[in-house]
Design a protein around this motif. Structure first.
Motif, PDB file in Angstrom:
ATOM      1  N   PRO A 199      -5.359   0.550   4.363  1.00 49.39           N
ATOM      2  CA  PRO A 199      -5.873  -0.815   4.517  1.00 49.39           C
ATOM      3  C   PRO A 199      -4.915  -1.622   5.387  1.00 49.39           C
ATOM      4  CG  PRO A 199      -5.745  -0.177   2.191  1.00 49.39           C
ATOM      5  CD  PRO A 199      -5.056   0.881   2.969  1.00 49.39           C
TER       6      PRO A 199
ATOM      7  N   PRO B 261      -9.657   8.646   6.857  1.00 45.35           N
ATOM      8  CA  PRO B 261      -9.104   7.413   6.312  1.00 45.35           C
ATOM      9  C   PRO B 261      -7.812   6.976   6.990  1.00 45.35           C
ATOM     10  CG  PRO B 261      -8.816   9.239   4.767  1.00 45.35           C
ATOM     11  CD  PRO B 261      -9.655   9.757   5.889  1.00 45.35           C
ATOM     12  N   ALA B 262      -7.685   5.674   7.122  1.00 41.72           N
ATOM     13  CA  ALA B 262      -6.439   5.024   7.527  1.00 41.72           C
ATOM     14  C   ALA B 262      -6.126   3.994   6.451  1.00 41.72           C
ATOM     15  CB  ALA B 262      -6.631   4.334   8.874  1.00 41.72           C
TER      16      ALA B 262
ATOM     17  N   ALA C  28     -16.189   3.666   2.319  1.00 38.30           N
ATOM     18  CA  ALA C  28     -16.529   4.133   3.671  1.00 38.30           C
ATOM     19  C   ALA C  28     -15.277   4.317   4.524  1.00 38.30           C
ATOM     20  CB  ALA C  28     -17.478   3.137   4.341  1.00 38.30           C
ATOM     21  N   ARG C  29     -14.206   3.585   4.183  1.00 41.87           N
ATOM     22  CA  ARG C  29     -12.970   3.648   4.958  1.00 41.87           C
ATOM     23  C   ARG C  29     -11.911   4.553   4.303  1.00 41.87           C
ATOM     24  NH1 ARG C  29     -16.047  -0.164   5.717  1.00 41.87           N
ATOM     25  NH2 ARG C  29     -16.287  -1.189   7.743  1.00 41.87           N
ATOM     26  N   GLY C  30     -12.293   5.196   3.214  1.00 43.53           N
ATOM     27  CA  GLY C  30     -11.356   6.131   2.566  1.00 43.53           C
ATOM     28  C   GLY C  30     -10.181   5.438   1.909  1.00 43.53           C
ATOM     29  N   TRP C  31     -10.366   4.195   1.472  1.00 41.01           N
ATOM     30  CA  TRP C  31      -9.244   3.436   0.908  1.00 41.01           C
ATOM     31  C   TRP C  31      -9.018   3.690  -0.581  1.00 41.01           C
ATOM     32  CZ3 TRP C  31     -10.192  -2.045   3.534  1.00 41.01           C
ATOM     33  CH2 TRP C  31      -9.886  -1.932   4.898  1.00 41.01           C
TER      34      TRP C  31
ATOM     35  N   ARG D  41     -20.696  -4.422  -2.578  1.00 45.05           N
ATOM     36  CA  ARG D  41     -20.413  -4.313  -1.134  1.00 45.05           C
ATOM     37  C   ARG D  41     -18.943  -4.007  -0.882  1.00 45.05           C
ATOM     38  NH1 ARG D  41     -22.968  -9.241   2.175  1.00 45.05           N
ATOM     39  NH2 ARG D  41     -21.932  -8.174   3.911  1.00 45.05           N
ATOM     40  N   LEU D  42     -18.067  -4.598  -1.679  1.00 45.41           N
ATOM     41  CA  LEU D  42     -16.631  -4.324  -1.517  1.00 45.41           C
ATOM     42  C   LEU D  42     -16.313  -2.872  -1.841  1.00 45.41           C
ATOM     43  CD1 LEU D  42     -15.265  -7.591  -3.118  1.00 45.41           C
ATOM     44  CD2 LEU D  42     -14.919  -6.894  -0.735  1.00 45.41           C
TER      45      LEU D  42
ATOM     46  N   ILE E 151     -16.606 -10.662   4.088  1.00 43.93           N
ATOM     47  CA  ILE E 151     -17.002  -9.250   4.168  1.00 43.93           C
ATOM     48  C   ILE E 151     -17.666  -8.977   5.527  1.00 43.93           C
ATOM     49  CG2 ILE E 151     -18.539  -7.481   3.213  1.00 43.93           C
ATOM     50  CD1 ILE E 151     -18.084  -8.735   0.429  1.00 43.93           C
TER      51      ILE E 151
ATOM     52  N   PHE F 176     -17.552  -0.799   0.988  1.00 41.78           N
ATOM     53  CA  PHE F 176     -16.707  -1.047   2.155  1.00 41.78           C
ATOM     54  C   PHE F 176     -15.431  -0.203   2.080  1.00 41.78           C
ATOM     55  CE2 PHE F 176     -13.484  -3.295   4.575  1.00 41.78           C
ATOM     56  CZ  PHE F 176     -14.170  -3.764   5.684  1.00 41.78           C
TER      57      PHE F 176
ATOM     58  N   VAL G 206     -15.920   1.504  10.402  1.00 35.02           N
ATOM     59  CA  VAL G 206     -15.741   2.769   9.681  1.00 35.02           C
ATOM     60  C   VAL G 206     -15.122   3.771  10.649  1.00 35.02           C
ATOM     61  CG1 VAL G 206     -16.932   4.667   8.532  1.00 35.02           C
ATOM     62  CG2 VAL G 206     -17.672   2.313   8.139  1.00 35.02           C
ATOM     63  N   PRO G 207     -13.990   4.365  10.296  1.00 33.34           N
ATOM     64  CA  PRO G 207     -13.303   5.252  11.239  1.00 33.34           C
ATOM     65  C   PRO G 207     -14.084   6.551  11.429  1.00 33.34           C
ATOM     66  CG  PRO G 207     -12.189   5.303   9.116  1.00 33.34           C
ATOM     67  CD  PRO G 207     -13.290   4.289   9.007  1.00 33.34           C
TER      68      PRO G 207
ATOM     69  N   ALA H  98     -11.930 -11.207  -3.477  1.00 27.25           N
ATOM     70  CA  ALA H  98     -12.198  -9.814  -3.103  1.00 27.25           C
ATOM     71  C   ALA H  98     -11.283  -8.854  -3.869  1.00 27.25           C
ATOM     72  CB  ALA H  98     -12.004  -9.633  -1.597  1.00 27.25           C
ATOM     73  N   TYR H  99      -9.999  -9.156  -3.918  1.00 23.88           N
ATOM     74  CA  TYR H  99      -9.095  -8.247  -4.634  1.00 23.88           C
ATOM     75  C   TYR H  99      -9.307  -8.321  -6.137  1.00 23.88           C
ATOM     76  CZ  TYR H  99      -6.779  -6.682  -0.443  1.00 23.88           C
ATOM     77  OH  TYR H  99      -6.517  -6.100   0.772  1.00 23.88           O
TER      78      TYR H  99
ATOM     79  N   LEU I 138     -21.703  -8.723  -4.388  1.00 24.78           N
ATOM     80  CA  LEU I 138     -20.501  -8.716  -3.539  1.00 24.78           C
ATOM     81  C   LEU I 138     -19.535  -7.626  -3.982  1.00 24.78           C
ATOM     82  CD1 LEU I 138     -20.045 -12.558  -3.226  1.00 24.78           C
ATOM     83  CD2 LEU I 138     -20.674 -10.984  -1.390  1.00 24.78           C
TER      84      LEU I 138
ATOM     85  N   TRP J 160       0.823  -1.227   0.000  1.00 19.82           N
ATOM     86  CA  TRP J 160       0.000   0.000   0.000  1.00 19.82           C
ATOM     87  C   TRP J 160       0.847   1.263   0.000  1.00 19.82           C
ATOM     88  CZ3 TRP J 160      -4.127  -1.853  -1.691  1.00 19.82           C
ATOM     89  CH2 TRP J 160      -4.685  -3.036  -1.190  1.00 19.82           C
TER      90      TRP J 160
ATOM     91  N   TYR K  78      -5.511   4.248  -1.985  1.00 21.30           N
ATOM     92  CA  TYR K  78      -4.623   3.080  -1.937  1.00 21.30           C
ATOM     93  C   TYR K  78      -4.967   2.067  -3.030  1.00 21.30           C
ATOM     94  CZ  TYR K  78      -3.632   4.971   2.660  1.00 21.30           C
ATOM     95  OH  TYR K  78      -3.270   5.807   3.684  1.00 21.30           O
ATOM     96  N   HIS K  79      -6.203   2.124  -3.502  1.00 14.54           N
ATOM     97  CA  HIS K  79      -6.692   1.095  -4.424  1.00 14.54           C
ATOM     98  C   HIS K  79      -6.428   1.452  -5.880  1.00 14.54           C
ATOM     99  CE1 HIS K  79      -9.496  -1.353  -1.535  1.00 14.54           C
ATOM    100  NE2 HIS K  79      -8.262  -1.287  -1.134  1.00 14.54           N
ATOM    101  N   THR K  80      -5.160   1.741  -6.180  1.00 14.21           N
ATOM    102  CA  THR K  80      -4.775   1.877  -7.586  1.00 14.21           C
ATOM    103  C   THR K  80      -4.806   0.491  -8.225  1.00 14.21           C
ATOM    104  OG1 THR K  80      -2.451   1.459  -7.147  1.00 14.21           O
ATOM    105  CG2 THR K  80      -3.182   3.761  -6.988  1.00 14.21           C
TER     106      THR K  80
ATOM    107  N   LEU L 231     -16.840 -15.367   0.288  1.00 12.27           N
ATOM    108  CA  LEU L 231     -16.574 -13.929   0.248  1.00 12.27           C
ATOM    109  C   LEU L 231     -17.602 -13.167   1.077  1.00 12.27           C
ATOM    110  CD1 LEU L 231     -15.082 -11.446  -0.606  1.00 12.27           C
ATOM    111  CD2 LEU L 231     -16.182 -11.582  -2.850  1.00 12.27           C
TER     112      LEU L 231
ATOM    113  N   SER M 196      -0.686   3.340 -13.947  1.00  8.50           N
ATOM    114  CA  SER M 196      -1.518   2.137 -13.766  1.00  8.50           C
ATOM    115  C   SER M 196      -3.009   2.482 -13.864  1.00  8.50           C
ATOM    116  CB  SER M 196      -1.173   1.427 -12.454  1.00  8.50           C
ATOM    117  OG  SER M 196      -1.941   1.844 -11.346  1.00  8.50           O
ATOM    118  N   GLU M 197      -3.379   3.702 -13.477  1.00 11.53           N
ATOM    119  CA  GLU M 197      -4.786   4.141 -13.594  1.00 11.53           C
ATOM    120  C   GLU M 197      -5.230   4.243 -15.061  1.00 11.53           C
ATOM    121  OE1 GLU M 197      -6.635   4.756 -10.892  1.00 11.53           O
ATOM    122  OE2 GLU M 197      -5.362   5.552  -9.304  1.00 11.53           O
TER     123      GLU M 197
END
Lengths: 117, 117, 117, 117
Positions: free
Chosen positions: C116, C113-114, D21-24, D14-15, C99, D18, C108-109, D78-79, D11, A50, D27-29, C95, C56-57
């Motif tokens: 993963p 954000p923090a 909601a956590r501000g990820w 939902r991912l 979840i 998820f 949820v913080p 999931a990934y 699913l 990450w 990171y999710h490039t 899965l 990568s995007e």
């Protein structure tokens, strides 16, 4: 005075003796050792998964991360040496041969950098 | 008379010079090198993926497979050395330290072999 | 009018029939399928290994890369479905359960954000 | 009465929620998600690394191993779903197309089984 660093051949011998003393020979098929090497490589990757490129450059500033990096790199090398040992591959000669082939395959570019293969 | 084998340190230096001459420094972040190492480890695994344990023991009997094994093992070592170089990790000292820790973690069993960790 | 997309269960059945017709059952041990899955995941990673996060995007802008991405993602899914099939794991239920566990593990913080896990 | 199994599309949604909601998101490039997928695939492989083919066939007999297998398979899925989502790849259509190509590439052999590619 720090002890002189061990050589690759010395470490390879210690790994062989370590596994033999524990009766791990039957588990150490070439296939299993290659698989274990890839699992350890993934554990090294996990440390960085990450992080931005810039954060990855500073990974050694945190002592705990630095220890983890060295530890996982050691695991990769350990399985690589054991894999090479069971198959009779000399990793240093194999790498020297590879570098020579790559010098032909990737000539130094005349007009600036291009990405790696 | 065959040339003496190169040392790990000599090969590491050649890899550094090789990458520098091609302007690959910006690509060689610690994260990218760890990822490249894992990709090469998977290429080594791929050779074995459908083989039985017994077939994997005989992989070097086929000259083409033997060459491929040595070549992929060399690629793994090449990325491991470049990874260690950019982060200032000494792979031989890291492995020596790991072996010492493992000698404590996995004492020689009194009553016969148990599987690896 | 485009055909409706197949379901996961339909594709899993086609993969099972595909492998059976070719006599691949003996190769498709759970271990080998997990290993093959990891090899395909590495082939997906290889596409991205020297790219910056920003590059990568934009990977899908190049038609050849876009095709390669979809193709390697399909290979990963194919081996995952075959792996689940030989072991009787329902990937959708697994899965869903995961979840639900993660919703407890990673609330949820409250304050932003923090990274993963 | 057990709930009906969720669909892949449900699913995936939902991912996405998820992670949002956590501000990820940052990171999710695509690169990071592909790398995370390969790390999870290695965690699945790790369960099998020292097992014989026969032992791997019986992995679900041990409840703890069975849970771990389902859990790691869920992580891989999931990934994969998150990777496909950020790039706009439809995993089911990609797999259907791949199976069609493979039916041409690997015709059913007239005279008995050959190993997979």
């Amino acid at each position: 005075m720090p002890a002189s660093a061990p050589t690759l051949a010395e470490l390879q011998l210690r790994l062989v003796e370590f596994a033999a003393a524990r009766g791990w020979g039957p588990y150490h098929t070439p296939k299993n050792l290659a698989v274990a090497l890839s699992v350890e490589a993934a554990e090294l990757v996990e440390i960085f998964q990450w992080l931005t490129p810039e954060q990855s450059e500073r990974i050694m500033e945190d002592p705990e991360s630095a220890h983890r990096v060295a530890d996982e790199a050691a695991d990769v090398l350990a399985y690589l040496l054991q894999f090479c040992q069971v198959l009779g591959v000399d990793p240093l000669r194999a790498l020297a041969a590879k570098i020579e082939r790559n010098e032909t395959r990737f000539p130094v570019p005349a007009e600036g950098p291009a990405p790696p293969e």
